[in-house]
Design a protein around this motif. Sequence first.
Motif, PDB file in Angstrom:
ATOM      1  N   TRP A 117       0.838  -1.208   0.000  1.00 36.12           N
ATOM      2  CA  TRP A 117       0.000   0.000   0.000  1.00 36.12           C
ATOM      3  C   TRP A 117       0.871   1.256   0.000  1.00 36.12           C
ATOM      4  N   LEU A 118       1.967   1.219   0.771  1.00 31.57           N
ATOM      5  CA  LEU A 118       2.837   2.389   0.868  1.00 31.57           C
ATOM      6  C   LEU A 118       3.689   2.589  -0.376  1.00 31.57           C
ATOM      7  N   GLN A 119       4.217   1.494  -0.932  1.00 35.20           N
ATOM      8  CA  GLN A 119       5.250   1.626  -1.960  1.00 35.20           C
ATOM      9  C   GLN A 119       4.733   1.593  -3.396  1.00 35.20           C
ATOM     10  N   THR A 120       3.489   1.168  -3.605  1.00 36.09           N
ATOM     11  CA  THR A 120       2.974   1.115  -4.974  1.00 36.09           C
ATOM     12  C   THR A 120       3.060   2.481  -5.650  1.00 36.09           C
ATOM     13  N   GLY A 121       2.782   3.538  -4.883  1.00 38.59           N
ATOM     14  CA  GLY A 121       2.825   4.878  -5.451  1.00 38.59           C
ATOM     15  C   GLY A 121       4.184   5.205  -6.022  1.00 38.59           C
ATOM     16  N   TYR A 122       5.213   4.837  -5.274  1.00 36.59           N
ATOM     17  CA  TYR A 122       6.579   5.084  -5.743  1.00 36.59           C
ATOM     18  C   TYR A 122       6.829   4.338  -7.061  1.00 36.59           C
ATOM     19  N   ALA A 123       6.496   3.033  -7.074  1.00 35.96           N
ATOM     20  CA  ALA A 123       6.699   2.241  -8.284  1.00 35.96           C
ATOM     21  C   ALA A 123       5.922   2.856  -9.441  1.00 35.96           C
ATOM     22  N   MET A 124       4.680   3.243  -9.159  1.00 41.21           N
ATOM     23  CA  MET A 124       3.823   3.790 -10.209  1.00 41.21           C
ATOM     24  C   MET A 124       4.411   5.061 -10.820  1.00 41.21           C
ATOM     25  N   VAL A 125       4.879   5.975  -9.959  1.00 46.45           N
ATOM     26  CA  VAL A 125       5.385   7.258 -10.468  1.00 46.45           C
ATOM     27  C   VAL A 125       6.575   7.041 -11.405  1.00 46.45           C
ATOM     28  N   ILE A 126       7.480   6.164 -10.992  1.00 48.03           N
ATOM     29  CA  ILE A 126       8.680   5.966 -11.816  1.00 48.03           C
ATOM     30  C   ILE A 126       8.348   5.200 -13.094  1.00 48.03           C
ATOM     31  N   ILE A 127       7.515   4.169 -12.980  1.00 45.46           N
ATOM     32  CA  ILE A 127       7.129   3.415 -14.175  1.00 45.46           C
ATOM     33  C   ILE A 127       6.365   4.314 -15.136  1.00 45.46           C
ATOM     34  N   SER A 128       5.518   5.152 -14.560  1.00 42.03           N
ATOM     35  CA  SER A 128       4.729   6.071 -15.368  1.00 42.03           C
ATOM     36  C   SER A 128       5.620   6.994 -16.188  1.00 42.03           C
ATOM     37  N   ALA A 129       6.690   7.497 -15.528  1.00 34.58           N
ATOM     38  CA  ALA A 129       7.623   8.368 -16.251  1.00 34.58           C
ATOM     39  C   ALA A 129       8.290   7.597 -17.390  1.00 34.58           C
ATOM     40  N   ALA A 130       8.606   6.319 -17.137  1.00 36.35           N
ATOM     41  CA  ALA A 130       9.242   5.514 -18.183  1.00 36.35           C
ATOM     42  C   ALA A 130       8.277   5.260 -19.337  1.00 36.35           C
ATOM     43  N   LEU A 131       6.994   5.059 -19.021  1.00 35.19           N
ATOM     44  CA  LEU A 131       5.992   4.801 -20.061  1.00 35.19           C
ATOM     45  C   LEU A 131       5.899   5.962 -21.041  1.00 35.19           C
ATOM     46  N   LYS A 132       6.051   7.181 -20.485  1.00 29.52           N
ATOM     47  CA  LYS A 132       5.958   8.362 -21.353  1.00 29.52           C
ATOM     48  C   LYS A 132       7.118   8.379 -22.346  1.00 29.52           C
ATOM     49  N   GLY A 133       8.157   7.603 -22.028  1.00 29.04           N
ATOM     50  CA  GLY A 133       9.321   7.607 -22.907  1.00 29.04           C
ATOM     51  C   GLY A 133       9.283   6.564 -24.001  1.00 29.04           C
ATOM     52  N   VAL A 134       8.271   5.689 -23.980  1.00 35.05           N
ATOM     53  CA  VAL A 134       8.178   4.684 -25.046  1.00 35.05           C
ATOM     54  C   VAL A 134       7.727   5.384 -26.319  1.00 35.05           C
ATOM     55  N   PRO A 135       8.513   5.332 -27.401  1.00 35.12           N
ATOM     56  CA  PRO A 135       8.162   6.059 -28.621  1.00 35.12           C
ATOM     57  C   PRO A 135       6.827   5.569 -29.200  1.00 35.12           C
ATOM     58  N   SER A 136       5.961   6.490 -29.526  1.00 33.38           N
ATOM     59  CA  SER A 136       4.638   6.080 -30.004  1.00 33.38           C
ATOM     60  C   SER A 136       4.731   5.422 -31.382  1.00 33.38           C
ATOM     61  N   SER A 137       5.833   5.708 -32.117  1.00 36.29           N
ATOM     62  CA  SER A 137       5.953   5.110 -33.457  1.00 36.29           C
ATOM     63  C   SER A 137       6.013   3.588 -33.380  1.00 36.29           C
TER      64      SER A 137
END
Lengths: 301, 362
Positions: free
Chosen positions: B238-258
Amino acid sequence: MKRIGERRSSTTLVVTSLLAVLVLIWSVPIIGLLISSIRPKSAVQSTGWWKAFVNSSDLTLDNYRQVLGGSSYTFVDSAGNIVRASGDNLSQAFLNSLTVTIPSVIIPLLIASAAAFGFAWLDFPGRKTFFTIVVALLVVPLQIALIPILRDYQTLRLTGSYLGIWLAHTGFGLPLGIYLLHNYISTIPRDIFESAFLDGARPMVVFSRLVLPLAVPAIASLAIFQFLWVWNDLLVALVFLGGTDNVAVLTQKLASMVGSRGQDWHLLTSGAFITMIIPLIVFFSLQRYFVQGLMAGSVKG
Amino acid sequence: MEQKLWQHVLVPVGKILISILIPLIAFVLLWAGFIFLRDSNAPQTVIAVVAIIWGVGGVALLFYVADYVVNKLPVVLAKKLQPFVFVGPALAILAWYLFIPTVRSLYLSFFGPRSENFVGLKNYIYAFTDPTMLQAFINNLMWIIFGTGGAVGFGLLIALLADRSKLEKVFKSIIFMPMAISFVGAGVIWRFVYAYKPPGEDQVGILNALVTLFGGNPQAWFTLRPWNNIFLIVILIWLQTGYAMVIISAALKGVPSSIIEAGRIDGAGEIRIIRSIIIPYITSTLVTVSTTIIIISLKIFDIVFTMTNGNYGTEVIASMQYKQMFRFYDYGRGSAIAIVLVIAVIPVMWYNLKQFGKREGF
């Protein structure tokens, strides 16, 4: 990345409802805490907090008055009776937490930024070796230091003193602080320093006039991480502050309330909320720095 | 003649005196503050304010005075000492708080409870054979597997979902919020979730309320071995999911849409795209997040300490170490367990730092 789900509305609906369920699960514990903290004792003990939505007439701030109040505390309950109860003096603990936290954030940041500047821009024998040791210390969990430092403190009569815990938090926070600030400060363009040094500025002047202002974003992120770390810490406070009431911080008080008032949910919930209020304010007002601080601080030992 | 004396003797002597006097005054000021804070009975607010000013101002003063003194020295010497004005305090504190203690703990771990008699590897044999210690190791392993798996799994799921939602910011804020809460605070929140009342009474804990709602019997969750460990691990998730989510989320934005578009044109479904394109693309981020949470799970202390105090078979390495030191005053065993913890953390941390060097710090 394109938002893929937006093309089909059925997918969006599924996504949103799945998220809504997850977010609900995540927030239910906090909602329960908040509601219980403003319900009277009898209601908290006898019925679930979710029933407050049906019968919301008797909400009260008495629980907060009691946990914040001193050793003996009198209040008038909802039925008009005068009740005497012993408070938990969390207001004192709140002050103690602030006294512990503020210097425990500023001191390591001052020392770490000076050291980071030294490692990044000044030349001295052993620079690389020392810096490697600093980074290596990131892996050392602070548990290892508890006994040796406690013994030193007993000799120096530092146990239970603010100075002792500031220094402890400084020591445990320094490796990360130096490492991250060094990463940041070493990327400041060389020209800026060179022209300053050529003008005859002393390193201290360069540091305080140039480096500190330029490093503000990094320092702010680190400050938030260190703040959260110190404010929420229990172990270091338990070991170095001891349990006496006049120095105990919020986390210690709350932990001891869990022991002594295990079933008094109306007090535990309001007490817990008091310990959370400052970090939550920081969270909502400085969310960007907060996220950066946490991401940067994730390698702390 | 008199003027020469003035120029050649008194001025330098005066200068030297002043450069001695300034550090002396600074030292007296700091010492007086220290004694005041240690022994004073003044009202709490006064002490708190003095403490904050003294602590923060003192450090700034120390830097200033050290710089002042160094600059009074002959130029050659000053140049050599100058860098140590900056790195010296940090090195001294690190040596005192982390470097020497590590060496000392290693040394103490070969001695008996009172650090008097040499016992060889006895404390380490205890650490690896004692039934409670073995239980702690198994529990820590459970924390690592389920805690890390849960937090990273949910973090990934929520990041993927939020990326496809219009309310991304709101959802992410709420999931991330527990990161601001202390382990102790989270402990209280979850004790309340798990609260138990005998059957027949109205349950105040939501979990037991749900169980009874569906016709089950209320449970005292913390005494149910070995599942109670899982109930504690849920708090970490419950405490750490947010941390994982924020960092993974930032990485997802970096996946090229092409790449994603290309996959879609080739007829790949959403699940297939996530599995074959997105996940491989963000693997290094997933690894970094996992190692960080593994380290947190290895060192987990506060949750166990406040929730069960290690009872009912929920002991972990850090709580065992705390007990050996501060309950049984066995410094030998306590130090040995601490060393074991360091050795367990080192490879993970080393890997983590290597990864961290690759990504941007800020």
